[in-house]
Design a protein around this motif. Structure first.
Motif, PDB file in Angstrom:
ATOM      1  N   THR A   1      50.414  29.413  37.018  1.00  8.26           N
ATOM      2  CA  THR A   1      50.853  28.335  37.890  1.00  8.26           C
ATOM      3  C   THR A   1      49.646  27.670  38.528  1.00  8.26           C
ATOM      4  O   THR A   1      48.694  28.328  38.929  1.00  8.26           O
ATOM      5  CB  THR A   1      51.784  28.859  38.990  1.00  8.26           C
ATOM      6  OG1 THR A   1      51.155  29.968  39.620  1.00  8.26           O
ATOM      7  CG2 THR A   1      53.113  29.299  38.417  1.00  8.26           C
ATOM      8  N   ASN A   2      49.660  26.353  38.569  1.00 10.19           N
ATOM      9  CA  ASN A   2      48.581  25.593  39.190  1.00 10.19           C
ATOM     10  C   ASN A   2      49.205  24.791  40.322  1.00 10.19           C
ATOM     11  O   ASN A   2      49.685  23.689  40.124  1.00 10.19           O
ATOM     12  CB  ASN A   2      47.926  24.672  38.159  1.00 10.19           C
ATOM     13  CG  ASN A   2      46.520  24.269  38.533  1.00 10.19           C
ATOM     14  OD1 ASN A   2      45.706  23.954  37.677  1.00 10.19           O
ATOM     15  ND2 ASN A   2      46.204  24.249  39.816  1.00 10.19           N
ATOM     16  N   GLU A   3      49.263  25.404  41.516  1.00  9.59           N
ATOM     17  CA  GLU A   3      49.971  24.792  42.638  1.00  9.59           C
ATOM     18  C   GLU A   3      49.122  23.704  43.289  1.00  9.59           C
ATOM     19  O   GLU A   3      48.261  23.983  44.122  1.00  9.59           O
ATOM     20  CB  GLU A   3      50.360  25.861  43.668  1.00  9.59           C
ATOM     21  CG  GLU A   3      51.193  25.330  44.808  1.00  9.59           C
ATOM     22  CD  GLU A   3      52.288  24.401  44.330  1.00  9.59           C
ATOM     23  OE1 GLU A   3      52.243  23.217  44.700  1.00  9.59           O
ATOM     24  OE2 GLU A   3      53.174  24.852  43.573  1.00  9.59           O
ATOM     25  N   VAL A   4      49.392  22.457  42.902  1.00  7.42           N
ATOM     26  CA  VAL A   4      48.609  21.321  43.381  1.00  7.42           C
ATOM     27  C   VAL A   4      48.705  21.174  44.893  1.00  7.42           C
ATOM     28  O   VAL A   4      47.739  20.787  45.558  1.00  7.42           O
ATOM     29  CB  VAL A   4      49.094  20.021  42.699  1.00  7.42           C
ATOM     30  CG1 VAL A   4      48.200  18.853  43.078  1.00  7.42           C
ATOM     31  CG2 VAL A   4      49.125  20.194  41.193  1.00  7.42           C
ATOM     32  N   GLY A   5      49.868  21.503  45.459  1.00  6.73           N
ATOM     33  CA  GLY A   5      50.066  21.330  46.891  1.00  6.73           C
ATOM     34  C   GLY A   5      49.068  22.090  47.751  1.00  6.73           C
ATOM     35  O   GLY A   5      48.831  21.726  48.909  1.00  6.73           O
ATOM     36  N   ARG A   6      48.468  23.136  47.199  1.00  2.00           N
ATOM     37  CA  ARG A   6      47.487  23.900  47.981  1.00  2.00           C
ATOM     38  C   ARG A   6      46.243  23.087  48.307  1.00  2.00           C
ATOM     39  O   ARG A   6      45.500  23.433  49.228  1.00  2.00           O
ATOM     40  CB  ARG A   6      47.106  25.177  47.230  1.00  2.00           C
ATOM     41  CG  ARG A   6      48.248  26.174  47.143  1.00  2.00           C
ATOM     42  CD  ARG A   6      47.906  27.358  46.272  1.00  2.00           C
ATOM     43  NE  ARG A   6      49.072  28.214  46.063  1.00  2.00           N
ATOM     44  CZ  ARG A   6      49.183  29.119  45.106  1.00  2.00           C
ATOM     45  NH1 ARG A   6      48.175  29.310  44.258  1.00  2.00           N
ATOM     46  NH2 ARG A   6      50.279  29.847  44.983  1.00  2.00           N
TER      47      ARG A   6
ATOM     48  N   ILE B   1      31.883  22.883  44.471  1.00  2.00           N
ATOM     49  CA  ILE B   1      33.083  23.706  44.529  1.00  2.00           C
ATOM     50  C   ILE B   1      33.294  24.380  43.174  1.00  2.00           C
ATOM     51  O   ILE B   1      33.269  23.722  42.134  1.00  2.00           O
ATOM     52  CB  ILE B   1      34.320  22.858  44.877  1.00  2.00           C
ATOM     53  CG1 ILE B   1      34.150  22.207  46.263  1.00  2.00           C
ATOM     54  CG2 ILE B   1      35.593  23.698  44.811  1.00  2.00           C
ATOM     55  CD1 ILE B   1      34.103  23.183  47.395  1.00  2.00           C
ATOM     56  N   VAL B   2      33.511  25.693  43.191  1.00  5.46           N
ATOM     57  CA  VAL B   2      33.844  26.441  41.984  1.00  5.46           C
ATOM     58  C   VAL B   2      35.206  27.089  42.222  1.00  5.46           C
ATOM     59  O   VAL B   2      35.347  27.955  43.095  1.00  5.46           O
ATOM     60  CB  VAL B   2      32.786  27.518  41.660  1.00  5.46           C
ATOM     61  CG1 VAL B   2      33.190  28.288  40.398  1.00  5.46           C
ATOM     62  CG2 VAL B   2      31.422  26.880  41.473  1.00  5.46           C
ATOM     63  N   ASP B   3      36.221  26.636  41.501  1.00  4.32           N
ATOM     64  CA  ASP B   3      37.571  27.174  41.640  1.00  4.32           C
ATOM     65  C   ASP B   3      37.718  28.352  40.688  1.00  4.32           C
ATOM     66  O   ASP B   3      37.708  28.185  39.462  1.00  4.32           O
ATOM     67  CB  ASP B   3      38.597  26.081  41.310  1.00  4.32           C
ATOM     68  CG  ASP B   3      40.021  26.520  41.596  1.00  4.32           C
ATOM     69  OD1 ASP B   3      40.205  27.561  42.257  1.00  4.32           O
ATOM     70  OD2 ASP B   3      40.961  25.824  41.159  1.00  4.32           O
ATOM     71  N   VAL B   4      37.829  29.550  41.237  1.00  2.00           N
ATOM     72  CA  VAL B   4      37.874  30.776  40.433  1.00  2.00           C
ATOM     73  C   VAL B   4      39.338  31.158  40.214  1.00  2.00           C
ATOM     74  O   VAL B   4      40.062  31.466  41.148  1.00  2.00           O
ATOM     75  CB  VAL B   4      37.115  31.920  41.128  1.00  2.00           C
ATOM     76  CG1 VAL B   4      37.030  33.127  40.196  1.00  2.00           C
ATOM     77  CG2 VAL B   4      35.709  31.466  41.539  1.00  2.00           C
ATOM     78  N   GLY B   5      39.758  31.128  38.948  1.00  2.00           N
ATOM     79  CA  GLY B   5      41.169  31.279  38.602  1.00  2.00           C
ATOM     80  C   GLY B   5      41.809  29.910  38.560  1.00  2.00           C
ATOM     81  O   GLY B   5      42.851  29.657  39.169  1.00  2.00           O
ATOM     82  N   ALA B   6      41.179  28.991  37.827  1.00  2.58           N
ATOM     83  CA  ALA B   6      41.497  27.562  37.924  1.00  2.58           C
ATOM     84  C   ALA B   6      42.737  27.129  37.160  1.00  2.58           C
ATOM     85  O   ALA B   6      43.218  26.020  37.356  1.00  2.58           O
ATOM     86  CB  ALA B   6      40.295  26.736  37.441  1.00  2.58           C
ATOM     87  N   SER B   7      43.245  27.955  36.242  1.00  2.00           N
ATOM     88  CA  SER B   7      44.398  27.584  35.421  1.00  2.00           C
ATOM     89  C   SER B   7      44.108  26.287  34.667  1.00  2.00           C
ATOM     90  O   SER B   7      43.236  26.253  33.813  1.00  2.00           O
ATOM     91  CB  SER B   7      45.657  27.465  36.286  1.00  2.00           C
ATOM     92  OG  SER B   7      46.803  27.241  35.501  1.00  2.00           O
ATOM     93  N   ALA B   8      44.802  25.206  34.996  1.00  2.00           N
ATOM     94  CA  ALA B   8      44.568  23.917  34.325  1.00  2.00           C
ATOM     95  C   ALA B   8      43.495  23.098  35.030  1.00  2.00           C
ATOM     96  O   ALA B   8      43.157  22.005  34.580  1.00  2.00           O
ATOM     97  CB  ALA B   8      45.870  23.123  34.262  1.00  2.00           C
ATOM     98  N   GLY B   9      42.978  23.609  36.152  1.00  2.00           N
ATOM     99  CA  GLY B   9      41.917  22.903  36.858  1.00  2.00           C
ATOM    100  C   GLY B   9      42.393  21.766  37.748  1.00  2.00           C
ATOM    101  O   GLY B   9      41.597  20.935  38.184  1.00  2.00           O
ATOM    102  N   LEU B  10      43.688  21.736  38.069  1.00  2.00           N
ATOM    103  CA  LEU B  10      44.217  20.615  38.848  1.00  2.00           C
ATOM    104  C   LEU B  10      43.670  20.590  40.268  1.00  2.00           C
ATOM    105  O   LEU B  10      43.545  19.516  40.872  1.00  2.00           O
ATOM    106  CB  LEU B  10      45.743  20.669  38.876  1.00  2.00           C
ATOM    107  CG  LEU B  10      46.447  20.618  37.508  1.00  2.00           C
ATOM    108  CD1 LEU B  10      47.951  20.588  37.682  1.00  2.00           C
ATOM    109  CD2 LEU B  10      45.962  19.414  36.698  1.00  2.00           C
ATOM    110  N   ASN B  11      43.327  21.757  40.832  1.00  3.39           N
ATOM    111  CA  ASN B  11      42.772  21.760  42.183  1.00  3.39           C
ATOM    112  C   ASN B  11      41.332  21.256  42.219  1.00  3.39           C
ATOM    113  O   ASN B  11      40.806  20.957  43.292  1.00  3.39           O
ATOM    114  CB  ASN B  11      42.849  23.162  42.790  1.00  3.39           C
ATOM    115  CG  ASN B  11      44.272  23.560  43.124  1.00  3.39           C
ATOM    116  OD1 ASN B  11      45.212  22.801  42.858  1.00  3.39           O
ATOM    117  ND2 ASN B  11      44.458  24.729  43.686  1.00  3.39           N
ATOM    118  N   LEU B  12      40.704  21.154  41.045  1.00  3.36           N
ATOM    119  CA  LEU B  12      39.375  20.561  40.980  1.00  3.36           C
ATOM    120  C   LEU B  12      39.438  19.051  41.181  1.00  3.36           C
ATOM    121  O   LEU B  12      38.426  18.409  41.456  1.00  3.36           O
ATOM    122  CB  LEU B  12      38.724  20.868  39.625  1.00  3.36           C
ATOM    123  CG  LEU B  12      38.437  22.340  39.328  1.00  3.36           C
ATOM    124  CD1 LEU B  12      38.010  22.518  37.880  1.00  3.36           C
ATOM    125  CD2 LEU B  12      37.380  22.885  40.280  1.00  3.36           C
TER     126      LEU B  12
END
Length: 354
Positions: free
Chosen positions: A113-118, A141-152
Motif C-alpha cells: 500500500t502506498n498511502e498518499v495521504g500521509r 529525502i530518502v523514502d525507505v519502503g517506498a512501494s510505488a514511490g508516490l510519497n516521493l
C-alpha cells in the motif's frame, strides 16, 4: 500450513483493531474467515511475513474489480448494507469458485500500500526540519519502503488543512490531500527549492507505468474508501508521467551506499512511513533502526522522520538526528494512519515546545 487457531486470531484482530469503524464490510468478512476452516485453508497460502487479511481480502477485491460477475460484487460498492448471514455464504461461494486465482495472487504478491495521504502529515515535518537546519543547504529525502514511490512526489500535491490551503509550485490542483489540524501549530510552508531530488528504497518497486501493478495497489484499498481510491488513482496518473527514482533491493543493502553517495553539501533525511517493522522486525524495530543510523552517522550527520504506532494505540511521528555516533529523538506529533488528521506537539523546528 499456518495454524488455524493463529490465523483465526489474526483475522479477528484485523476485524476489531483495523476494520472496525473504517470498513463494516471487511470487519464482517474478516470474522467470517476467522470461523470458516475452508477460508482459513485458503488464507494460509499467504507468503510468510505478509498480513493474511489484507492479502486475502485484497485478492477478492482485485478479482471483483476486474469485472467478475458474482452477487458478492454488490457489497464491494461501498453503498450496500450487508447482513452477515448473506455475506458469509457469498464470500465462501466466491472463494470456492475462484480459489485457484486467489491462491495465485496471495502466493505471488505482497501488500505494498502506498498511502498518499500521509504526505499531508510529512510536509510539516519537512518544513520543521528545514527550520531546524536553517543553513541553506538542500535536503535529500530518502523514502525507505517506498512501494510505488508516490510519497516521493509530495511536492506535486495540493494540501487542504482546513484554515490553510497549501499550493506548491508544481502542485496538481486535482490531487488534493485533506488533513485536519487537531492541535498545535505545525509549520506548513516548506521551501521546495531547498530539496534535492528524492529517492526511494523498496525490495520490489511497483512499476507505475504497468496497469496490472497499479491496479493491485488500488485493490488493496478498502471498498468503502472511495475518496482514498480516487486520490490514489490521481497520484498514480501523476507518477506515470514522471516516474520516481527507486532503488530496488533491501534497505539494509542500500542504506550505507545512500549515506556514502549523498554529497556532503546536502542534508540527508531518511523517511519511514509504517515501514520500520517490515525492515527491522517487530517488536524492537525502531531500536534496531536507531542503532543502525547511529553507526552510519559516524561517517556523516543523518536525520530521520518516522511514522508508526511504536507500541502505542495512537500513531505518532518521530523526528531524530544522528551525528558522530550520538542521537536525539523527539515525538513531534500524533496522527492518523491515513494522514486525515494531525496533532502537532512540537514547535516550528520540530523540537519540543517550551
Amino acid at each position: 500450513m499456518a495454524d488455524h487457531v493463529q490465523l483465526a486470531d489474526t483475522f479477528e484482530r484485523f476485524a476489531s483493531q483495523q476494520a472496525a469503524g473504517r470498513s463494516p464490510l471487511y470487519e464482517t468478512l474478516s470474522r467470517t474467515i476467522a470461523r470458516t476452516p475452508e477460508l482459513l485453508d485458503l488464507a494460509a497460502a499467504t507468503q510468510p511475513g505478509q498480513p493474511a487479511p489484507n492479502m486475502l481480502l485484497g485478492a477478492v477485491h482485485h478479482i471483483l474489480r476486474r469485472g467478475v460477475r458474482h452477487p458478492l460484487a454488490t457489497y464491494f460498492t461501498g453503498h450496500e448494507t450487508h447482513p452477515p448471514s448473506c455475506v458469509d455464504a457469498l464470500l465462501t461461494d466466491f472463494c470456492r469458485q475462484h480459489a485457484r486465482q486467489i491462491r495465485r495472487i496471495i502466493t505471488n504478491r505482497s501488500v505494498q500500500t502506498n498511502e498518499v495521504g500521509r504526505c499531508a502529515v510529512l510536509v510539516p515535518a519537512f518544513a520543521a526540519l528545514q527550520q531546524q537546519l536553517d543553513d541553506g543547504r538542500p535536503v535529500r529525502i530518502v523514502d525507505v519502503g517506498a512501494s510505488a514511490g508516490l510519497n516521493l512526489l509530495w511536492d506535486r500535491y495540493t494540501y487542504d488543512y482546513g484554515a490553510h490551503r497549501l499550493t506548491l509550485p508544481a502542485s496538481d490542483p486535482d490531487t488534493v490531500l485533506t488533513c485536519e489540524i487537531k492541535g498545535g501549530t505545525p509549520p506548513l510552508s516548506p521551501d521546495v527549492t531547498r530539496f534535492a531530488p528524492p529517492v526511494g528504497i523498496e525490495p520490489s518497486p511497483v512499476d507505475v507505468t504497468d496497469p496490472e501493478a497499479t491496479e493491485w495497489l488500488v485493490s488493496l484499498t478498502w471498498p468503502e474508501q472511495t475518496k482514498r481510491m480516487r486520490t490514489l488513482n490521481s497520484a498514480l496518473a501523476l507518477a506515470a508521467r514522471t516516474p520516481p527514482t527507486i532503488l530496488a533491493g533491501r534497505a539494509q543493502d542500500h542504506l550505507a551506499d545512500v549515506v556514502a553517495q549523498t554529497p556532503p553539501g546536502e542534508h540527508l533525511c531518511l523517511v519511514f512511513s509504517w515501514s520500520i517493522y517490515q525492515i527491522f522486525g517487530s517488536p524492537g524495530g525502531r531500536e534496531r533502526l536507531a542503532n543502525t543510523l547511529t553507526e552510519l552517522s559516524r561517517n556523516r550527520p543523518l536525520h530521520e522522520i518516522s511514522i508508526g504506532h511504536f507500541g502505542h494505540d495512537t500513531p505518532r511521528m518521530i523526528m531524530a538526528s544522528y551525528d558522530g555516533g550520538t542521537s536525539r529523538s523527539d515525538v513531534v506529533a500524533h496522527c492518523d494512519v491515513y494522514g486525515t488528521w494531525l496533532d502537532w506537539l512540537a514547535g516550528p523546528t520540530g523540537r519540543p515546545s517550551t
